[in-house]
Design a protein around this motif. Structure first.
Motif, PDB file in Angstrom:
ATOM      1  N   ASP A   7      -3.922  68.550  71.480  1.00 29.60           N
ATOM      2  CA  ASP A   7      -2.976  67.993  70.512  1.00 29.60           C
ATOM      3  C   ASP A   7      -3.619  66.847  69.745  1.00 29.60           C
ATOM      4  OD1 ASP A   7      -0.508  69.488  71.071  1.00 29.60           O
ATOM      5  OD2 ASP A   7      -0.720  68.623  73.075  1.00 29.60           O
ATOM      6  N   GLY A   8      -2.979  66.495  68.643  1.00 25.88           N
ATOM      7  CA  GLY A   8      -3.446  65.351  67.869  1.00 25.88           C
ATOM      8  C   GLY A   8      -3.003  65.475  66.419  1.00 25.88           C
ATOM      9  N   LYS A  60      -9.199  68.917  66.029  1.00 31.24           N
ATOM     10  CA  LYS A  60      -8.630  69.808  67.057  1.00 31.24           C
ATOM     11  C   LYS A  60      -9.152  71.236  66.926  1.00 31.24           C
ATOM     12  CE  LYS A  60      -4.424  69.311  65.570  1.00 31.24           C
ATOM     13  NZ  LYS A  60      -4.683  68.474  64.384  1.00 31.24           N
ATOM     14  N   LYS A 117      -5.649  69.044  79.399  1.00 35.59           N
ATOM     15  CA  LYS A 117      -4.948  68.573  78.195  1.00 35.59           C
ATOM     16  C   LYS A 117      -5.831  67.553  77.486  1.00 35.59           C
ATOM     17  CE  LYS A 117      -0.415  68.974  80.332  1.00 35.59           C
ATOM     18  NZ  LYS A 117       0.833  68.278  80.681  1.00 35.59           N
ATOM     19  N   TYR A 136      -6.135  65.033  74.029  1.00 35.18           N
ATOM     20  CA  TYR A 136      -5.474  64.459  72.861  1.00 35.18           C
ATOM     21  C   TYR A 136      -6.572  63.930  71.959  1.00 35.18           C
ATOM     22  CZ  TYR A 136      -2.072  62.055  69.946  1.00 35.18           C
ATOM     23  OH  TYR A 136      -1.294  61.655  68.879  1.00 35.18           O
ATOM     24  N   THR A 150      -7.916  62.355  68.513  1.00 42.38           N
ATOM     25  CA  THR A 150      -7.418  61.544  67.410  1.00 42.38           C
ATOM     26  C   THR A 150      -8.584  60.884  66.674  1.00 42.38           C
ATOM     27  OG1 THR A 150      -5.809  59.855  66.790  1.00 42.38           O
ATOM     28  CG2 THR A 150      -7.004  59.495  68.847  1.00 42.38           C
ATOM     29  N   PRO A 161       0.592  61.719  73.009  1.00 42.92           N
ATOM     30  CA  PRO A 161      -0.259  62.248  74.071  1.00 42.92           C
ATOM     31  C   PRO A 161       0.564  62.528  75.333  1.00 42.92           C
ATOM     32  CG  PRO A 161      -0.994  60.042  73.361  1.00 42.92           C
ATOM     33  CD  PRO A 161       0.311  60.306  72.692  1.00 42.92           C
ATOM     34  N   ALA A 204      -3.082  63.543  79.595  1.00 43.54           N
ATOM     35  CA  ALA A 204      -4.095  64.047  78.653  1.00 43.54           C
ATOM     36  C   ALA A 204      -5.327  63.143  78.637  1.00 43.54           C
ATOM     37  CB  ALA A 204      -3.503  64.118  77.242  1.00 43.54           C
ATOM     38  N   LEU A 236      -7.878  61.324  76.418  1.00 42.71           N
ATOM     39  CA  LEU A 236      -7.895  60.887  75.018  1.00 42.71           C
ATOM     40  C   LEU A 236      -9.318  60.935  74.463  1.00 42.71           C
ATOM     41  CD1 LEU A 236      -5.550  57.748  74.966  1.00 42.71           C
ATOM     42  CD2 LEU A 236      -4.969  60.150  74.698  1.00 42.71           C
TER      43      LEU A 236
END
Ligand code: CDP
Ligand code: CDP
Length: 211
Positions: A8-9, A15, A128, A130, A132, A179, A183, A185
């Protein structure tokens, strides 16, 4: 059981680039869930229908065929904008999340990228991530992509768009972008694609070995 990597992000964080690399490396199926929202929005735009009618948007989402999704056809800016508008509708999300969950069960494993994969679509995913990066860096990447493809672009306009999209995605009531608690990061503002991949690979290998 299928092995799921949830990514995700926000927009242009990297991604998709990471998801494709992971899918290739491990022989996993990949779904860019942003395309499901984009295709739903495009179906409404093409039919000249309002983006505000939830029942009609839900029908389009229920009728969506995941096998026909193509980023080249769905990349237009208006489609991205419209996608983030239909993405606030709970009936649309429910329909698309059902299809995404079904996809996540494919063997031997899957990589799904989007905004709510680790939090809502696949909360039990063993990995997971995240991903960014700062809004400036993400706007710069979008700008560079357009220029590299021979287009013209206005950096300030792209930067403003990135921030508006972030606000809409993080501020919505249903499944906001955030997040997952568990997750990893990855801030790619100053991280190469290769370094992000190696960080992801290390956690995937660890979880695959303990499975
Ligand atoms: O590529 P870009 O970052 O512009 O966006 P995208 O991943 O194609 O997604 C388009 C829009 O769909 C996003 O701005 C979100 O509003 C929505 N979306 C979502 O709500 N949930 C997802 N899992 C994926 C996308
Ligand atoms: O899928 P998402 O919208 O999050 O981003 P992407 O399409 O994977 O990446 C957006 C752009 O940033 C692409 O042109 C990537 O090559 C670039 N990128 C980068 O320069 N450095 C990274 N660490 C990740 C992506």
């Amino acid at each position: 059981m299928s092995f799921v990597v949830a990514i995700d992000g926000p927009a242009a964080a990297g991604k998709g680039t990471l998801a494709r690399r992971i899918a290739e490396t491990y022989g996993f199926h990949h779904l860019d869930t942003g395309l499901t929202y984009r295709a739903t929005a495009k179906a409404l735009l093409d039919a000249g229908l309002s983006l505000d009618d939830e029942a009609v948007a839900e029908r389009m989402a229920l009728d969506l065929d995941l096998s026909g999704l193509d980023r080249a056809v769905l990349s237009r800016h208006e489609i991205g904008e419209a996608a983030s508008k239909v993405a606030v509708m709970t009936p649309v999300r429910r329909a698309l999340v059902t299809a995404q969950r079904r996809f996540s069960g494919k063997l031997p494993g899957t990589v799904l990228d989007g905004r709510d994969i680790g939090t809502v679509v696949c909360p039990d995913a063993p990995v997971k991530l995240y991903v960014t990066a700062s809004p400036e860096v993400r706007a710069r990447r979008r700008f560079d992509e357009i220029i590299a493809n021979g287009g013209t672009a206005d950096f300030e306009a792209i930067f403003a768009d990135v921030k508006t999209r972030d606000e809409r995605d993080m501020g919505r009531a249903d499944s906001p972008l955030k997040p997952a608690q568990d997750a990893l990061l990855l801030d790619t503002s100053e991280m190469s694609i290769e370094a992000a991949f190696l960080a992801a690979k290390s956690i995937i290998d660890e979880r695959l070995n303990s499975n």
